[in-house]
Design a protein around this motif. Structure first.
Motif, PDB file in Angstrom:
ATOM      1  N   ILE A 111      63.725  -8.339 -24.186  1.00 35.97           N
ATOM      2  CA  ILE A 111      63.663  -8.507 -25.643  1.00 35.97           C
ATOM      3  C   ILE A 111      62.195  -8.640 -26.120  1.00 35.97           C
ATOM      4  O   ILE A 111      61.518  -9.558 -25.191  1.00 35.97           O
ATOM      5  N   VAL A 112      62.050  -7.949 -27.118  1.00 35.38           N
ATOM      6  CA  VAL A 112      60.648  -7.982 -27.498  1.00 35.38           C
ATOM      7  C   VAL A 112      60.458  -8.899 -28.875  1.00 35.38           C
ATOM      8  O   VAL A 112      60.983  -8.465 -29.798  1.00 35.38           O
ATOM      9  N   THR A 113      59.955 -10.109 -28.860  1.00 34.28           N
ATOM     10  CA  THR A 113      60.254 -10.759 -29.949  1.00 34.28           C
ATOM     11  C   THR A 113      59.124 -12.082 -30.031  1.00 34.28           C
ATOM     12  O   THR A 113      58.526 -12.174 -28.785  1.00 34.28           O
ATOM     13  N   THR A 114      58.828 -12.677 -31.098  1.00 39.61           N
ATOM     14  CA  THR A 114      57.933 -13.589 -30.909  1.00 39.61           C
ATOM     15  C   THR A 114      58.490 -15.128 -31.050  1.00 39.61           C
ATOM     16  O   THR A 114      57.875 -16.177 -31.168  1.00 39.61           O
ATOM     17  N   ASP A 115      59.763 -14.899 -30.944  1.00 42.13           N
ATOM     18  CA  ASP A 115      60.748 -16.262 -30.723  1.00 42.13           C
ATOM     19  C   ASP A 115      60.519 -16.674 -29.439  1.00 42.13           C
ATOM     20  O   ASP A 115      60.958 -16.047 -28.496  1.00 42.13           O
ATOM     21  N   PRO A 116      59.950 -17.997 -29.086  1.00 39.85           N
ATOM     22  CA  PRO A 116      59.744 -18.364 -27.773  1.00 39.85           C
ATOM     23  C   PRO A 116      61.081 -18.658 -26.961  1.00 39.85           C
ATOM     24  O   PRO A 116      60.969 -18.523 -25.838  1.00 39.85           O
ATOM     25  N   MET A 117      62.063 -19.083 -27.877  1.00 40.19           N
ATOM     26  CA  MET A 117      63.335 -19.232 -26.904  1.00 40.19           C
ATOM     27  C   MET A 117      63.806 -17.832 -26.542  1.00 40.19           C
ATOM     28  O   MET A 117      64.162 -17.665 -25.288  1.00 40.19           O
ATOM     29  N   GLN A 118      64.033 -16.922 -27.331  1.00 41.09           N
ATOM     30  CA  GLN A 118      64.362 -15.455 -26.656  1.00 41.09           C
ATOM     31  C   GLN A 118      63.548 -14.832 -25.717  1.00 41.09           C
ATOM     32  O   GLN A 118      63.867 -14.247 -24.960  1.00 41.09           O
ATOM     33  N   LEU A 119      62.340 -15.246 -25.779  1.00 44.36           N
ATOM     34  CA  LEU A 119      61.181 -14.394 -25.052  1.00 44.36           C
ATOM     35  C   LEU A 119      61.200 -14.962 -23.722  1.00 44.36           C
ATOM     36  O   LEU A 119      61.036 -14.340 -22.631  1.00 44.36           O
ATOM     37  N   THR A 120      61.636 -16.175 -23.482  1.00 41.17           N
ATOM     38  CA  THR A 120      61.468 -16.899 -22.336  1.00 41.17           C
ATOM     39  C   THR A 120      62.861 -17.151 -21.582  1.00 41.17           C
ATOM     40  O   THR A 120      63.129 -16.397 -20.643  1.00 41.17           O
ATOM     41  N   LEU A 121      63.656 -17.691 -22.364  1.00 37.18           N
ATOM     42  CA  LEU A 121      65.172 -17.818 -21.675  1.00 37.18           C
ATOM     43  C   LEU A 121      65.873 -16.419 -21.790  1.00 37.18           C
ATOM     44  O   LEU A 121      66.632 -16.008 -21.005  1.00 37.18           O
TER      45      LEU A 121
END
Length: 140
Positions: A84-94
């Protein structure tokens, strides 16, 4: 029944998909991307792939799929990794735990966000294209 229609109508008029919508292949928007020879900010561990916009959980999600390796025969099956390519830290890591090695190593989450931010923006522009769009290399 009327209450359900009243809730669904604004979503349909806005072209949005519901929470449980399963996208078909003709709804996905894609663009091939690759690393330029001197590009220092490339966030992925592979040099080329496909940027895609898909529906997931009632929202548009930008994803990167790795490209097919050069030495692989056409008859060999290939299951590309994706992130997933996002700037949301939760989606980017988990959200990317299963394929996190598809990203280039980063010292921190903040550094990874800085690296993927331009690609998340590019992906959002891709999401604005008509359903099923296949955008050529460098067109966005």
């Amino acid at each position: 029944m009327m209450a359900q229609m009243a809730v669904a109508m604004p979503l349909m008029l806005a072209g949005e998909q519901g929470m449980f919508h399963f996208p078909s292949a003709d709804e996905v928007r894609t663009q091939p991307i690759s690393r330029a020879g001197n590009e220092a900010g490339w966030p992925f561990s592979v040099d080329d792939g496909l940027l895609a916009c898909v529906w997931s959980g009632g929202q548009r999600v930008v994803m990167f799929f790795e490209g097919r390796p050069d030495g692989l025969d056409e008859d060999d099956t290939f299951q590309p990794r994706q992130v997933i390519v996002t700037t949301d830290p939760m989606q980017l890591t988990l959200g990317n735990m299963a394929s996190r090695d598809l990203f280039r190593p980063a010292a921190s989450v903040e550094e990874r966000i800085r690296m993927v931010a331009p690609f998340a923006t590019l992906g959002q522009r891709l999401c604005d294209q008509p359903a099923g769009a296949r955008v050529g290399h460098g067109e966005l």
